[in-house]
Design a protein around this motif. Structure first.
Motif, PDB file in Angstrom:
ATOM      1  N   THR A   1      49.375  18.673  46.581  1.00 54.09           N
ATOM      2  CA  THR A   1      49.139  20.022  47.056  1.00 54.09           C
ATOM      3  C   THR A   1      47.682  20.166  47.470  1.00 54.09           C
ATOM      4  O   THR A   1      46.792  19.691  46.776  1.00 54.09           O
ATOM      5  N   THR A   2      47.467  20.792  48.581  1.00 53.40           N
ATOM      6  CA  THR A   2      46.115  21.019  49.078  1.00 53.40           C
ATOM      7  C   THR A   2      45.619  22.382  48.612  1.00 53.40           C
ATOM      8  O   THR A   2      46.322  23.375  48.724  1.00 53.40           O
ATOM      9  N   TYR A   3      44.422  22.396  48.075  1.00 58.27           N
ATOM     10  CA  TYR A   3      43.813  23.647  47.627  1.00 58.27           C
ATOM     11  C   TYR A   3      43.122  24.333  48.796  1.00 58.27           C
ATOM     12  O   TYR A   3      42.268  23.766  49.446  1.00 58.27           O
ATOM     13  N   ILE A   4      43.538  25.569  49.062  1.00 57.70           N
ATOM     14  CA  ILE A   4      42.942  26.357  50.138  1.00 57.70           C
ATOM     15  C   ILE A   4      42.427  27.652  49.508  1.00 57.70           C
ATOM     16  O   ILE A   4      43.210  28.526  49.142  1.00 57.70           O
ATOM     17  N   PRO A   5      41.099  27.775  49.354  1.00 56.29           N
ATOM     18  CA  PRO A   5      40.534  28.948  48.671  1.00 56.29           C
ATOM     19  C   PRO A   5      40.980  30.282  49.274  1.00 56.29           C
ATOM     20  O   PRO A   5      41.252  31.239  48.556  1.00 56.29           O
ATOM     21  N   GLN A   6      41.090  30.361  50.585  1.00 58.82           N
ATOM     22  CA  GLN A   6      41.460  31.615  51.225  1.00 58.82           C
ATOM     23  C   GLN A   6      42.884  32.045  50.858  1.00 58.82           C
ATOM     24  O   GLN A   6      43.209  33.225  50.875  1.00 58.82           O
ATOM     25  N   ALA A   7      43.743  31.100  50.532  1.00 60.52           N
ATOM     26  CA  ALA A   7      45.117  31.429  50.162  1.00 60.52           C
ATOM     27  C   ALA A   7      45.214  31.864  48.701  1.00 60.52           C
ATOM     28  O   ALA A   7      46.149  32.549  48.318  1.00 60.52           O
ATOM     29  N   GLU A   8      44.230  31.475  47.890  1.00 62.74           N
ATOM     30  CA  GLU A   8      44.256  31.768  46.462  1.00 62.74           C
ATOM     31  C   GLU A   8      43.351  32.937  46.063  1.00 62.74           C
ATOM     32  O   GLU A   8      43.588  33.571  45.045  1.00 62.74           O
ATOM     33  N   TRP A   9      42.337  33.206  46.826  1.00 59.38           N
ATOM     34  CA  TRP A   9      41.325  34.188  46.450  1.00 59.38           C
ATOM     35  C   TRP A   9      41.081  35.176  47.574  1.00 59.38           C
ATOM     36  O   TRP A   9      41.174  34.846  48.738  1.00 59.38           O
ATOM     37  N   THR A  10      40.724  36.382  47.176  1.00 57.29           N
ATOM     38  CA  THR A  10      40.309  37.395  48.138  1.00 57.29           C
ATOM     39  C   THR A  10      38.791  37.465  48.098  1.00 57.29           C
ATOM     40  O   THR A  10      38.205  37.651  47.034  1.00 57.29           O
ATOM     41  N   GLU A  11      38.156  37.302  49.229  1.00 54.15           N
ATOM     42  CA  GLU A  11      36.700  37.284  49.281  1.00 54.15           C
ATOM     43  C   GLU A  11      36.182  38.688  49.578  1.00 54.15           C
ATOM     44  O   GLU A  11      36.696  39.387  50.450  1.00 54.15           O
ATOM     45  N   PHE A  12      35.149  39.099  48.814  1.00 56.90           N
ATOM     46  CA  PHE A  12      34.503  40.389  49.012  1.00 56.90           C
ATOM     47  C   PHE A  12      33.029  40.157  49.321  1.00 56.90           C
ATOM     48  O   PHE A  12      32.472  39.103  48.985  1.00 56.90           O
ATOM     49  N   PRO A  13      32.360  41.147  49.909  1.00 56.44           N
ATOM     50  CA  PRO A  13      30.925  41.016  50.149  1.00 56.44           C
ATOM     51  C   PRO A  13      30.172  40.855  48.822  1.00 56.44           C
ATOM     52  O   PRO A  13      30.661  41.254  47.766  1.00 56.44           O
ATOM     53  N   ALA A  14      28.989  40.288  48.883  1.00 62.01           N
ATOM     54  CA  ALA A  14      28.163  40.089  47.698  1.00 62.01           C
ATOM     55  C   ALA A  14      27.962  41.399  46.959  1.00 62.01           C
ATOM     56  O   ALA A  14      27.873  42.471  47.565  1.00 62.01           O
ATOM     57  N   ASN A  15      27.910  41.333  45.633  1.00 59.10           N
ATOM     58  CA  ASN A  15      27.685  42.481  44.756  1.00 59.10           C
ATOM     59  C   ASN A  15      28.792  43.526  44.838  1.00 59.10           C
ATOM     60  O   ASN A  15      28.561  44.700  44.573  1.00 59.10           O
ATOM     61  N   THR A  16      29.989  43.143  45.191  1.00 57.77           N
ATOM     62  CA  THR A  16      31.142  44.044  45.182  1.00 57.77           C
ATOM     63  C   THR A  16      31.949  43.735  43.937  1.00 57.77           C
ATOM     64  O   THR A  16      32.316  42.599  43.685  1.00 57.77           O
ATOM     65  N   PHE A  17      32.244  44.786  43.153  1.00 58.16           N
ATOM     66  CA  PHE A  17      32.961  44.587  41.905  1.00 58.16           C
ATOM     67  C   PHE A  17      34.275  45.365  41.855  1.00 58.16           C
ATOM     68  O   PHE A  17      34.926  45.397  40.815  1.00 58.16           O
ATOM     69  N   ASP A  18      34.661  45.981  42.943  1.00 57.76           N
ATOM     70  CA  ASP A  18      35.926  46.701  42.979  1.00 57.76           C
ATOM     71  C   ASP A  18      37.074  45.711  42.777  1.00 57.76           C
ATOM     72  O   ASP A  18      37.060  44.598  43.297  1.00 57.76           O
ATOM     73  N   ASP A  19      38.064  46.111  42.039  1.00 55.55           N
ATOM     74  CA  ASP A  19      39.264  45.320  41.776  1.00 55.55           C
ATOM     75  C   ASP A  19      38.999  43.992  41.077  1.00 55.55           C
ATOM     76  O   ASP A  19      39.834  43.100  41.098  1.00 55.55           O
ATOM     77  N   ILE A  20      37.838  43.850  40.443  1.00 53.28           N
ATOM     78  CA  ILE A  20      37.565  42.600  39.755  1.00 53.28           C
ATOM     79  C   ILE A  20      38.501  42.490  38.549  1.00 53.28           C
ATOM     80  O   ILE A  20      38.749  43.453  37.837  1.00 53.28           O
ATOM     81  N   GLY A  21      39.097  41.368  38.391  1.00 54.02           N
ATOM     82  CA  GLY A  21      40.002  41.137  37.272  1.00 54.02           C
ATOM     83  C   GLY A  21      41.420  41.605  37.503  1.00 54.02           C
ATOM     84  O   GLY A  21      42.257  41.473  36.639  1.00 54.02           O
ATOM     85  N   SER A  22      41.722  42.152  38.675  1.00 54.60           N
ATOM     86  CA  SER A  22      43.100  42.587  38.909  1.00 54.60           C
ATOM     87  C   SER A  22      43.936  41.416  39.390  1.00 54.60           C
ATOM     88  O   SER A  22      43.435  40.477  39.997  1.00 54.60           O
ATOM     89  N   PHE A  23      45.214  41.477  39.080  1.00 56.47           N
ATOM     90  CA  PHE A  23      46.120  40.399  39.444  1.00 56.47           C
ATOM     91  C   PHE A  23      47.470  41.000  39.776  1.00 56.47           C
ATOM     92  O   PHE A  23      47.962  41.869  39.074  1.00 56.47           O
ATOM     93  N   THR A  24      48.066  40.551  40.834  1.00 60.31           N
ATOM     94  CA  THR A  24      49.374  41.033  41.232  1.00 60.31           C
ATOM     95  C   THR A  24      50.404  39.971  40.892  1.00 60.31           C
ATOM     96  O   THR A  24      50.231  38.802  41.213  1.00 60.31           O
ATOM     97  N   SER A  25      51.462  40.389  40.203  1.00 59.63           N
ATOM     98  CA  SER A  25      52.514  39.444  39.849  1.00 59.63           C
ATOM     99  C   SER A  25      53.869  40.098  40.053  1.00 59.63           C
ATOM    100  O   SER A  25      53.979  41.289  40.256  1.00 59.63           O
ATOM    101  N   SER A  26      54.892  39.289  39.970  1.00 58.07           N
ATOM    102  CA  SER A  26      56.239  39.813  40.141  1.00 58.07           C
ATOM    103  C   SER A  26      56.919  39.958  38.787  1.00 58.07           C
ATOM    104  O   SER A  26      56.500  39.370  37.799  1.00 58.07           O
ATOM    105  N   VAL A  27      57.992  40.704  38.746  1.00 58.49           N
ATOM    106  CA  VAL A  27      58.771  40.914  37.538  1.00 58.49           C
ATOM    107  C   VAL A  27      59.601  39.659  37.276  1.00 58.49           C
ATOM    108  O   VAL A  27      60.073  39.005  38.194  1.00 58.49           O
TER     109      VAL A  27
END
Length: 110
Positions: A1-27
């Protein structure tokens, strides 16, 4: 499997802390929820048997703390008891598996 950061992570501008630690999952699906209501009792025990509350047939494997398999049995809704009278007092790891899913629990025999 190839690791692609853009597919795994959402990038925000520097010093942005909104939604830090949130995770979306399914039931969980019904198949994935097999062990949600699982119970093993009595635990701890000084008796000769333990019982399992399960929703479907399962395989039980009991290991000592060195990882040696000391007991195994298949259980179902009508036969949900295993005899542990031959086990010495101590702590054991119980692996309950059904299909390709499993759960491990600690068993204490007094």
């Amino acid at each position: 499997t190839t690791y692609i950061p853009q597919a795994e992570w959402t990038e925000f501008p520097a010093n942005t802390f909104d939604d830090i630690g949130s995770f979306t999952s399914s039931v969980l699906s019904v198949d994935e929820a097999i062990f949600i209501s699982f119970k093993m009792f009595p635990n701890p025990t000084n008796g000769s048997s333990i019982f399992f509350s399960i929703k479907e047939d399962a395989k039980i494997k009991v290991y000592n703390l060195l990882g040696k398999l000391v007991l195994q049995k298949e259980i179902n809704l009508n036969n949900n008891e295993i005899n542990i009278s031959r086990l010495n007092s101590g702590i054991y790891i119980v692996k309950v598996s059904s299909g390709d899913q499993f759960i491990t629990k600690k068993l204490i025999k007094k």
